[in-house]
Design a protein around this motif. Structure first.
Motif, mmCIF file in Angstrom:
data_model
loop_
_atom_site.group_PDB
_atom_site.id
_atom_site.type_symbol
_atom_site.label_atom_id
_atom_site.label_comp_id
_atom_site.label_asym_id
_atom_site.label_seq_id
_atom_site.Cartn_x
_atom_site.Cartn_y
_atom_site.Cartn_z
ATOM 1 N N LEU A 74 0.865 -1.127 0.041
ATOM 2 C CA LEU A 74 0.003 -0.015 0.057
ATOM 3 C C LEU A 74 0.918 1.234 -0.123
ATOM 4 O O LEU A 74 0.409 2.390 -0.705
ATOM 5 N N SER A 75 2.063 1.239 0.643
ATOM 6 C CA SER A 75 2.807 2.487 0.742
ATOM 7 C C SER A 75 3.162 2.696 -0.820
ATOM 8 O O SER A 75 3.177 4.032 -1.156
ATOM 9 N N LYS A 76 3.916 1.766 -1.414
ATOM 10 C CA LYS A 76 4.385 2.256 -2.797
ATOM 11 C C LYS A 76 3.189 2.681 -3.787
ATOM 12 O O LYS A 76 3.281 3.407 -4.600
ATOM 13 N N LEU A 77 1.988 1.957 -3.444
ATOM 14 C CA LEU A 77 0.751 2.468 -4.465
ATOM 15 C C LEU A 77 0.606 3.813 -4.138
ATOM 16 O O LEU A 77 0.029 4.640 -5.048
ATOM 17 N N MET A 78 0.586 4.186 -2.866
ATOM 18 C CA MET A 78 0.106 5.496 -2.478
ATOM 19 C C MET A 78 1.084 6.511 -2.898
ATOM 20 O O MET A 78 0.773 7.596 -3.357
ATOM 21 N N THR A 79 2.152 6.160 -3.088
ATOM 22 C CA THR A 79 3.366 7.298 -3.538
ATOM 23 C C THR A 79 2.921 7.438 -4.928
ATOM 24 O O THR A 79 3.074 8.629 -5.362
ATOM 25 N N ARG A 80 2.767 6.174 -5.694
ATOM 26 C CA ARG A 80 2.504 6.668 -7.053
ATOM 27 C C ARG A 80 1.204 7.566 -7.235
ATOM 28 O O ARG A 80 1.095 8.327 -7.973
ATOM 29 N N MET A 81 0.230 7.450 -6.596
ATOM 30 C CA MET A 81 -1.051 7.640 -6.664
ATOM 31 C C MET A 81 -0.945 9.299 -6.240
ATOM 32 O O MET A 81 -1.563 10.237 -6.843
ATOM 33 N N VAL A 82 -0.160 9.700 -5.214
ATOM 34 C CA VAL A 82 -0.044 10.985 -4.874
ATOM 35 C C VAL A 82 0.474 11.756 -6.092
ATOM 36 O O VAL A 82 0.370 12.800 -6.365
ATOM 37 N N LYS A 83 1.635 11.226 -6.695
ATOM 38 C CA LYS A 83 2.184 11.752 -7.827
ATOM 39 C C LYS A 83 1.310 12.004 -9.116
ATOM 40 O O LYS A 83 1.206 13.132 -9.725
ATOM 41 N N GLY A 84 0.458 11.099 -9.122
ATOM 42 C CA GLY A 84 -0.770 11.211 -10.170
ATOM 43 C C GLY A 84 -1.528 12.393 -9.802
ATOM 44 O O GLY A 84 -2.138 12.944 -10.680
ATOM 45 N N ALA A 85 -2.089 12.211 -8.705
ATOM 46 C CA ALA A 85 -3.158 13.473 -8.156
ATOM 47 C C ALA A 85 -2.395 14.559 -8.275
ATOM 48 O O ALA A 85 -3.045 15.681 -8.729
ATOM 49 N N THR A 86 -1.092 14.836 -8.139
ATOM 50 C CA THR A 86 -0.507 15.977 -7.927
ATOM 51 C C THR A 86 -0.527 16.745 -9.571
ATOM 52 O O THR A 86 -0.811 17.738 -9.920
ATOM 53 N N ALA A 87 -0.352 15.650 -10.524
ATOM 54 C CA ALA A 87 -0.356 15.862 -11.982
ATOM 55 C C ALA A 87 -1.718 16.377 -12.430
ATOM 56 O O ALA A 87 -2.031 17.414 -13.212
ATOM 57 N N VAL A 88 -2.970 15.392 -12.043
ATOM 58 C CA VAL A 88 -4.105 15.871 -12.494
ATOM 59 C C VAL A 88 -4.591 17.306 -11.841
ATOM 60 O O VAL A 88 -5.403 17.905 -12.690
ATOM 61 N N HIS A 89 -4.302 17.661 -10.535
ATOM 62 C CA HIS A 89 -4.955 18.732 -10.334
ATOM 63 C C HIS A 89 -3.940 20.039 -10.266
ATOM 64 O O HIS A 89 -4.229 21.089 -9.352
ATOM 65 N N SER A 90 -2.803 20.115 -11.163
ATOM 66 C CA SER A 90 -1.827 20.870 -11.323
ATOM 67 C C SER A 90 -2.440 22.199 -11.806
ATOM 68 O O SER A 90 -2.131 23.338 -11.266
ATOM 69 N N THR A 91 -3.415 22.476 -12.751
ATOM 70 C CA THR A 91 -4.094 23.296 -13.145
ATOM 71 C C THR A 91 -4.567 24.388 -11.893
ATOM 72 O O THR A 91 -4.748 25.418 -12.152
ATOM 73 N N ARG A 92 -5.079 23.784 -10.867
ATOM 74 C CA ARG A 92 -5.548 24.521 -9.740
ATOM 75 C C ARG A 92 -4.702 24.536 -8.712
ATOM 76 O O ARG A 92 -4.579 25.300 -7.567
ATOM 77 N N ASN A 93 -2.997 24.192 -8.946
ATOM 78 C CA ASN A 93 -2.094 24.340 -8.394
ATOM 79 C C ASN A 93 -2.537 23.756 -6.636
ATOM 80 O O ASN A 93 -2.219 24.474 -5.667
ATOM 81 N N ILE A 94 -3.100 22.861 -6.526
ATOM 82 C CA ILE A 94 -3.072 22.064 -5.278
ATOM 83 C C ILE A 94 -2.169 21.383 -4.840
ATOM 84 O O ILE A 94 -1.704 20.365 -5.825
ATOM 85 N N HIS A 95 -1.823 21.668 -3.578
ATOM 86 C CA HIS A 95 -0.565 20.889 -3.028
ATOM 87 C C HIS A 95 -1.074 19.640 -2.161
ATOM 88 O O HIS A 95 -1.855 19.763 -1.241
ATOM 89 N N PHE A 96 -0.208 18.392 -2.399
ATOM 90 C CA PHE A 96 -0.680 17.453 -1.854
ATOM 91 C C PHE A 96 0.677 17.169 -0.767
ATOM 92 O O PHE A 96 1.625 16.651 -1.244
ATOM 93 N N ASP A 97 0.264 17.203 0.661
ATOM 94 C CA ASP A 97 1.197 16.920 1.490
ATOM 95 C C ASP A 97 1.196 15.576 2.055
ATOM 96 O O ASP A 97 0.299 15.029 3.087
ATOM 97 N N ALA A 98 1.985 14.632 1.844
ATOM 98 C CA ALA A 98 2.040 13.208 2.144
ATOM 99 C C ALA A 98 3.243 12.990 3.153
ATOM 100 O O ALA A 98 4.298 13.041 2.929
ATOM 101 N N GLU A 99 2.509 11.949 4.200
ATOM 102 C CA GLU A 99 3.649 11.221 5.074
ATOM 103 C C GLU A 99 3.149 10.001 5.024
ATOM 104 O O GLU A 99 1.991 9.496 5.621
ATOM 105 N N LEU A 100 3.838 8.887 4.304
ATOM 106 C CA LEU A 100 3.585 7.628 4.165
ATOM 107 C C LEU A 100 4.515 6.610 4.713
ATOM 108 O O LEU A 100 5.655 6.528 4.503
ATOM 109 N N GLU A 101 3.970 5.987 5.780
ATOM 110 C CA GLU A 101 4.921 5.006 6.341
ATOM 111 C C GLU A 101 5.163 3.857 5.316
ATOM 112 O O GLU A 101 4.432 3.223 4.748
ATOM 113 N N PRO A 102 6.525 3.355 5.350
ATOM 114 C CA PRO A 102 7.008 2.317 4.195
ATOM 115 C C PRO A 102 6.411 0.997 4.836
ATOM 116 O O PRO A 102 6.207 0.695 5.737
ATOM 117 N N ASN A 103 6.323 0.058 3.763
ATOM 118 C CA ASN A 103 6.282 -1.374 3.952
ATOM 119 C C ASN A 103 4.861 -1.788 4.522
ATOM 120 O O ASN A 103 4.926 -2.818 5.346
#
Length: 513
Positions: free
Chosen positions: A359-388
Motif C-alpha cells: 500500500l505504501s508504494k501504491l500511495m506514493t504513485r497515486m499522490v504523484k498522479g493526483a498532483t499532476a491531475v490537479h496541477s491546473t488549480r495548483n493544489i498541493h498534496f502533503d503526504a507522509e507515508l509509512e513504508p512497507n
C-alpha cells in the motif's frame, strides 16, 4: 457537501462478545472441565472409600478382639510352655477370609530376643512370616508390645507375596501371661475385602486405574474431535482466502474437507462460490452492455445537435434550448458512466481477486498522479507515508478508494490549497487519513455523506472551484463506492470535521498476514 452515504461499520459483535462465542474459549473451558471434573469426583470417591475403609477395618478389628478373647483362657492356663494342639485351636477360629497368627515373647527364656512365630491358621510359608515380622518390627509395633504387652494395635498393613494376592493385617492384640507376652495377629485376605484400598493409596486401586484410563481415552477422543473440527474450519478459512487470490475455479472446499459430516457444508460453499462468480460476471457483462446501449443514442443526440446550432444561429430561445439539450445529454452521459462504475464496483465486491499489495508504494504513485491531475488549480498534496505497509486487496479497488476521496477533497479545496495525506500502521491495520481545508460538513449531514446518490455542494464552492470535465455533475456515488470497496476489503471508513477546518476521511484496512 460531499458525495456518498452514511458509514455503517461491519457488525461482528463486540470484542468481548466474540471472545465468549469463540471456539478457542470453548476449547479452554472443555480442557478445564476435563481437568477439574476428575479431581472433584476423585475427592468424593476418596471420601466415600475412607468411610468404607473405616467400617471394614472396625469390623475386622472387632473380630480380632473376639479371637484374642477366645484364645486368652487357653494361653493363660499354660504357664510353663506352649499349649498342645494350638494350631487346631487357631484353625477353629479362622475362616475363609480371616487369618490368624500367634507370636510369643517368652518372659524367662534365655537367648531369645523379640517375638517369634508359634502357630498360624491357615498355614503360611516361613518366608511370608519373616517378611511380616520384619515389617512389624520396622514400624516399631513389636517393640512397643514388648515393653508393656498392653493395648490393642489397630492396623491396615498390606502384605503381598502369596498366590492368592496377599492380605491386610488388621489388628494385633496382646495377651500377657506368666509364660510371656503373646501377640494375636489377625489379617484379612485381600479378595475377602472386595478389593478395598485398605493399606494403600486410593489412586492405586484397580478400579481407579481402570476409570482413569477410560476417562483419559474419552477426554482424548472428545478433544481430538473438537480440534479436528476446529482445524477443518480453519482450513476452510484459508481456502476462502485462497479463492480470493486464485480465481481460476480450481480451488474447491469439497476437495479440502477432511470430515465426512462437513461434506454437505463444503459442497454448499462451492455452489455459493460458483454462483457468486457467475453473478459477478453477469454484472460486469450487463454493465458493459448497458453502457454501450446508452452511449450510442447519446452520441447520436450529441452529433445531431451540432447542425441545429448552425440553423438556429443567434436566436436566443433556440440557443437556450440547445444549451439545455447539451447539458441534459452531458448529465445523461455522466449518469451512464456512473452506473457502469457502480456495477463494476459491485462485481468487484462480489468476486474480488485479491493479493498481497504494498500500500505504501501504491500511495506514493497515486499522490504523484493526483498532483499532476490537479496541477491546473495548483493544489498541493502533503503526504507522509509509512513504508512497507501491505494489505490484501487489488490495485483497482485501492485506486478507486483513494481517487474518489482525493477528487472529493480537491473539489472542496480552493485553488492553491493543500490536502494532507497520512498513512501509518495502527495495531494490526493500515490507517489512511485524507484531510482537505474546505468548509467541512454540517454536523447533521455528516452521517449521510457515504449514502448513495447523496450530494450537497454549496453554490459558493461550485462557483469558486472550476471543476474538471468529469466533475461537472455530482451524483453522490463517489464516497458510496469508497465505502463498498473498503467493507469488501474487511476494513472500515469514517469521516469527521477537523477542529481547524476541513473534512478528514479515515480508512482502516487490515494488514496482510
Amino acid at each position: 457537501m460531499t458525495d456518498g452515504g452514511p458509514y455503517i461499520p461491519a457488525q461482528g459483535g463486540s470484542g468481548l462478545g466474540r471472545f465468549f462465542r469463540s471456539l478457542a474459549l470453548r476449547l479452554i473451558v472443555l480442557v478445564v472441565v476435563f481437568v477439574a471434573m476428575p479431581i472433584l469426583i476423585y475427592q468424593q470417591f476418596e471420601a466415600a472409600d475412607e468411610d468404607k475403609q473405616t467400617l471394614l477395618l472396625d469390623s475386622a478389628q472387632r473380630q480380632g478382639q473376639l479371637i484374642a478373647a477366645a484364645l486368652g483362657p487357653r494361653l493363660k492356663s499354660a504357664s510353663n510352655g506352649i499349649p498342645a494342639d494350638l494350631s487346631d485351636d487357631l484353625a477353629l477360629l479362622a475362616d475363609d477370609g480371616t487369618r490368624i497368627r500367634l507370636l510369643l515373647l517368652p518372659s524367662r527364656a534365655s537367648g531369645v530376643s523379640g517375638f517369634f512365630y508359634v502357630a498360624s491358621a491357615p498355614q503360611v510359608s516361613i518366608g511370608f512370616m519373616d517378611a511380616e515380622r520384619e515389617e512389624l518390627m520396622a514400624r516399631g509395633i513389636l517393640d512397643r508390645l514388648a515393653m508393656s504387652c498392653e493395648g490393642e494395635v489397630p492396623l491396615a498393613l498390606r502384605l503381598g507375596g502369596q498366590e492368592d494376592g496377599g492380605e491386610i493385617v488388621t489388628s494385633i492384640t496382646p495377651i500377657n501371661t506368666v509364660f510371656g507376652c503373646w501377640a494375636v495377629v489377625t489379617s484379612q485376605a485381600t479378595d475377602a475385602l472386595l478389593g478395598t484400598s485398605l493399606g494403600q493409596e486410593y489412586w492405586q486401586t484397580p478400579e481407579i486405574k481402570a476409570a482413569a484410563l477410560i476417562y483419559v481415552a474419552m477426554a482424548m477422543l472428545a478433544l481430538a474431535m473438537f480440534v479436528d473440527i476446529w482445524r477443518n474450519l480453519r482450513r476452510f478459512g484459508r481456502l476462502a482466502r485462497k479463492i480470493g487470490v486464485n480465481d481460476d475455479g480450481t480451488v474447491r472446499f469439497a476437495a479440502q474437507n477432511r470430515l465426512p459430516e462437513l461434506d454437505s457444508v463444503a459442497q454448499d460453499f462451492d455452489r455459493l462460490v460458483d454462483r457468486l462468480r457467475r453473478s459477478a460476471e453477469d454484472i460486469r457483462q450487463a454493465a458493459e452492455d448497458n453502457a454501450h446501449a446508452f452511449k450510442t443514442p447519446i452520441g447520436v443526440i450529441r452529433q445531431s445537435v451540432e447542425p441545429l446550432k448552425r440553423l438556429i444561429g443567434e436566436e436566443r430561445r433556440g440557443r437556450l434550448s440547445i444549451e439545455m439539450i447539451e447539458l441534459s445529454v452531458h448529465k445523461l452521459d455522466t449518469l451512464v458512466s456512473g452506473a457502469r462504475r457502480m456495477d463494476e464496483a459491485t462485481a468487484d465486491l462480489v468476486d474480488p481477486t485479491m493479493h498481497e499489495l504494498d500500500l505504501s508504494k501504491l500511495m506514493t504513485r497515486m499522490v504523484k498522479g493526483a498532483t499532476a491531475v490537479h496541477s491546473t488549480r495548483n493544489i498541493h498534496f502533503d503526504a507522509e507515508l509509512e513504508p512497507n505497509l501491505k494489505v490484501r486487496a487489488t490495485e483497482d479497488m485501492i485506486e478507486t478508494i483513494v481517487e474518489n476521496i482525493l477528487d472529493n477533497a480537491a473539489s472542496f479545496s480552493l485553488p492553491g490549497g493543500s490536502i494532507e495525506i497520512r498513512l501509518r500502521k495502527l495495531r494490526d491495520k493500515a490507517e489512511l487519513t485524507i484531510r482537505d481545508h474546505g468548509p467541512g460538513v454540517a454536523p447533521e449531514k455528516l452521517a449521510r455523506i457515504f449514502e448513495r446518490y447523496y450530494s450537497d455542494r454549496p453554490a459558493m464552492v461550485m462557483a469558486v472551484n472550476a471543476p474538471l470535465p468529469s466533475e461537472e455533475t455530482h451524483f453522490g456515488i463517489g464516497l458510496w463506492i469508497v465505502r463498498q470497496n473498503v467493507l469488501a476489503l474487511g476494513g472500515d471508513v469514517a469521516a469527521l470535521n477537523h477542529a481547524d477546518r476541513g473534512l478528514v476521511v479515515r480508512v482502516a484496512l487490515p494488514l496482510a498476514r
